[in-house]
Enzyme design. Structure first.
Site, mmCIF file in Angstrom:
data_model
loop_
_atom_site.group_PDB
_atom_site.id
_atom_site.type_symbol
_atom_site.label_atom_id
_atom_site.label_comp_id
_atom_site.label_asym_id
_atom_site.label_seq_id
_atom_site.Cartn_x
_atom_site.Cartn_y
_atom_site.Cartn_z
ATOM 1 C CG ASP A 181 150.220 63.812 -2.981
ATOM 2 O OD1 ASP A 181 149.166 64.327 -2.845
ATOM 3 O OD2 ASP A 181 150.314 62.513 -3.124
ATOM 4 C CG ASN A 183 146.532 66.964 -0.544
ATOM 5 O OD1 ASN A 183 147.180 66.303 -0.579
ATOM 6 N ND2 ASN A 183 145.487 67.188 -0.104
ATOM 7 C CE LYS A 184 144.140 62.715 -5.341
ATOM 8 N NZ LYS A 184 145.099 61.783 -6.495
ATOM 9 N NE ARG A 213 145.277 56.553 -1.870
ATOM 10 C CZ ARG A 213 145.115 56.866 -0.613
ATOM 11 N NH1 ARG A 213 145.348 56.256 0.328
ATOM 12 N NH2 ARG A 213 145.086 58.387 -0.385
ATOM 13 N N GLY A 214 148.851 57.372 -1.985
ATOM 14 C CA GLY A 214 149.226 58.372 -0.679
ATOM 15 C C GLY A 214 150.665 58.485 -0.574
ATOM 16 C CB ALA A 215 152.859 61.218 -0.720
ATOM 17 N NE ARG A 275 149.915 58.024 -8.480
ATOM 18 C CZ ARG A 275 148.942 58.268 -7.595
ATOM 19 N NH1 ARG A 275 148.805 57.800 -6.396
ATOM 20 N NH2 ARG A 275 148.124 59.307 -7.751
ATOM 21 C CD GLN A 311 141.887 59.224 -4.157
ATOM 22 O OE1 GLN A 311 140.661 59.994 -4.449
ATOM 23 N NE2 GLN A 311 143.025 59.265 -5.077
HETATM 24 O O1 MRU Z 1 146.390 59.912 -5.758
HETATM 25 P P1 MRU Z 1 146.537 59.404 -4.367
HETATM 26 O O2 MRU Z 1 145.450 58.822 -3.711
HETATM 27 O O3 MRU Z 1 147.818 58.949 -3.931
HETATM 28 O O4 MRU Z 1 146.493 60.895 -3.361
HETATM 29 C C1 MRU Z 1 146.817 60.876 -2.246
HETATM 30 C C2 MRU Z 1 146.773 62.403 -1.710
HETATM 31 O O5 MRU Z 1 146.722 63.437 -2.275
HETATM 32 C C3 MRU Z 1 147.025 62.442 -0.286
HETATM 33 O O6 MRU Z 1 146.204 63.801 0.238
HETATM 34 C C4 MRU Z 1 148.572 62.857 -0.183
HETATM 35 O O7 MRU Z 1 149.285 62.131 -0.821
HETATM 36 C C5 MRU Z 1 148.909 63.190 1.279
HETATM 37 S S1 MRU Z 1 148.867 61.685 2.354
HETATM 38 C C6 MRU Z 1 149.413 61.402 3.537
#
Ligand code: MRU
Length: 366
Positions: free
Chosen positions: A243, A253-254, A53-55, A90, A202
């Site tokens: 993201d 973002n999250k 996960r993470g963009a 996603r 996370q």
């Molecule tokens: O749902 P996730 O865990 O994929 O979300 C991740 C985030 O929101 C991060 O902050 C975002 O991807 C930036 S990561 C470098």
């Protein structure tokens, strides 16, 4: 970055040359396990189930997913099928679309027999590029931490971060945490307030783990405590990831990031967003209206997962059995609340102008 003193990346082509090795992030922080992806279906599942996960890491995995798919079926139909299946995993992180488009561009004009090899080459390049972009973000962000340290004169620089935008969310270094690692490695004292980031935690499970592995001082706090620490002068600067950032500097973002930006503005705490350029969606201008927000399953809210008293993974129900749940995965922080965007090309204003100055070649093409 280091795990028990050994440097790792989150994704790589395994030495067997046929599988892609990733860290199973659903098991952290309690178990560090590497898993192998052999097929398109493996890659689709790994992204959808948040093994990765993470963009930026979603993008890198999707790129390798395309390569794995082309080894199975290199026809035009196979290419289109892989592109569509990966894109559907996603909806919010734009790096996913960027990465599958990159692989399609790198392969579509080639004869089918050459496509898989070209896709593996481009996927490996995407990973290397991500490391370089994140490292550059780290250098630019480190200067912000350095300036705060100089102004303060003594004591650590207190950074607040939300979710996990560390190396686990990228190939290496991270986005929001890259400045922290660069500052820490340069001997600048830094301490991180890690927001747990309900519902998937996370922050509590991934950010705290990776900072701990690298020896960076930190405290895990509940999401609701961030504003309190800002009001009491315990936060010098906020760094978060994104993201998807619009061409005008709105930042998705999250979920919960927006509330922290509001608190930061009220407390005059600088609020920086760290992003590699593949996280910018140049096709949109209004983040709230145009960014698709992933709606995730109810069980993420209803159940809290962790280790039970017997040391085994377990879940407990924290809501009434029948209460309906809403679970948006992301929110949008309007550009006006963002102090600056920390990119691989430097720090710019969160605005169409600021982004155009950093990326003139993209902005002029809309
Ligand atoms: O749902 P996730 O865990 O994929 O979300 C991740 C985030 O929101 C991060 O902050 C975002 O991807 C930036 S990561 C470098």
């Amino acid at each position: 970055m280091n795990v028990a003193g050994i440097p790792y990346r989150t994704i790589r082509l395994h030495a067997d040359g046929v599988s892609v090795e990733v860290i199973d992030q659903t098991l952290l922080p309690h178990e560090f396990r590497l898993v192998h992806l052999h097929t398109l279906e493996d890659a689709v599942r790994a992204i959808a189930d948040m093994v990765v996960r993470g963009a930026p890491l979603i993008g890198a995995t999707a790129a390798y997913g395309m390569a794995l798919a082309l080894r199975q079926d290199a026809s035009d139909t196979g290419l289109a099928r892989a592109h569509a299946q990966l894109l559907a995993t996603r909806p919010t992180a734009v790096n996913l679309r960027w990465a599958v488009d990159e692989i399609r561009t790198a392969t579509i004009r080639l004869p089918p027999a050459e496509r898989a090899a070209a896709a593996f080459r481009r996927a490996a390049q995407i990973c290397e590029e991500d490391v370089a972009l994140c490292s550059a973000i780290g250098e630019h962000g480190k200067r912000i931490i350095e300036a705060v340290a100089k102004r303060k004169g003594s004591g650590p620089v207190n950074v607040l971060t939300h979710c996990n935008a560390g190396w686990l969310a990228t190939v290496d270094w991270g986005t929001a945490l890259a400045p922290v690692y660069k500052a820490h490695d340069a001997g600048i004292p830094v301490h991180v307030w890690v927001e747990e980031t309900r519902p998937r935690n996370q922050g509590a499970s991934l950010t705290a783990w990776e900072l701990g592995q690298h020896g960076v001082p930190h405290h895990v706090i509940v999401d609701n405590a961030g504003g309190h620490f800002m009001q009491h002068g315990a936060v010098d600067v906020c760094f978060v990831g994104t993201d998807r950032t619009t061409a005008t500097g709105d930042v998705c973002n999250k979920i919960g990031t927006y509330l922290k930006a509001l608190a930061a503005r009220d407390c005059q705490v600088p609020f920086y967003v760290c992003l590699p350029s593949p996280s910018i969606d140049w096709t949109i201008r209004d983040g709230v209206a145009e960014i698709p927000i992933e709606e995730r399953g109810a069980d993420e809210v209803r159940l809290v997962r962790g280790l039970g008293p017997d040391g085994k993974p377990s879940s407990v129900l924290v809501t009434p059995q029948d209460s309906p749940v809403a679970n948006p995965g992301f929110d949008v922080t309007p550009a006006r609340l963002v102090t600056g965007l920390v990119t691989e090309r430097g720090v710019g204003a969160a605005s169409a102008n600021g982004l155009a100055q950093l990326f003139p070649e993209r902005a002029s093409h809309g």
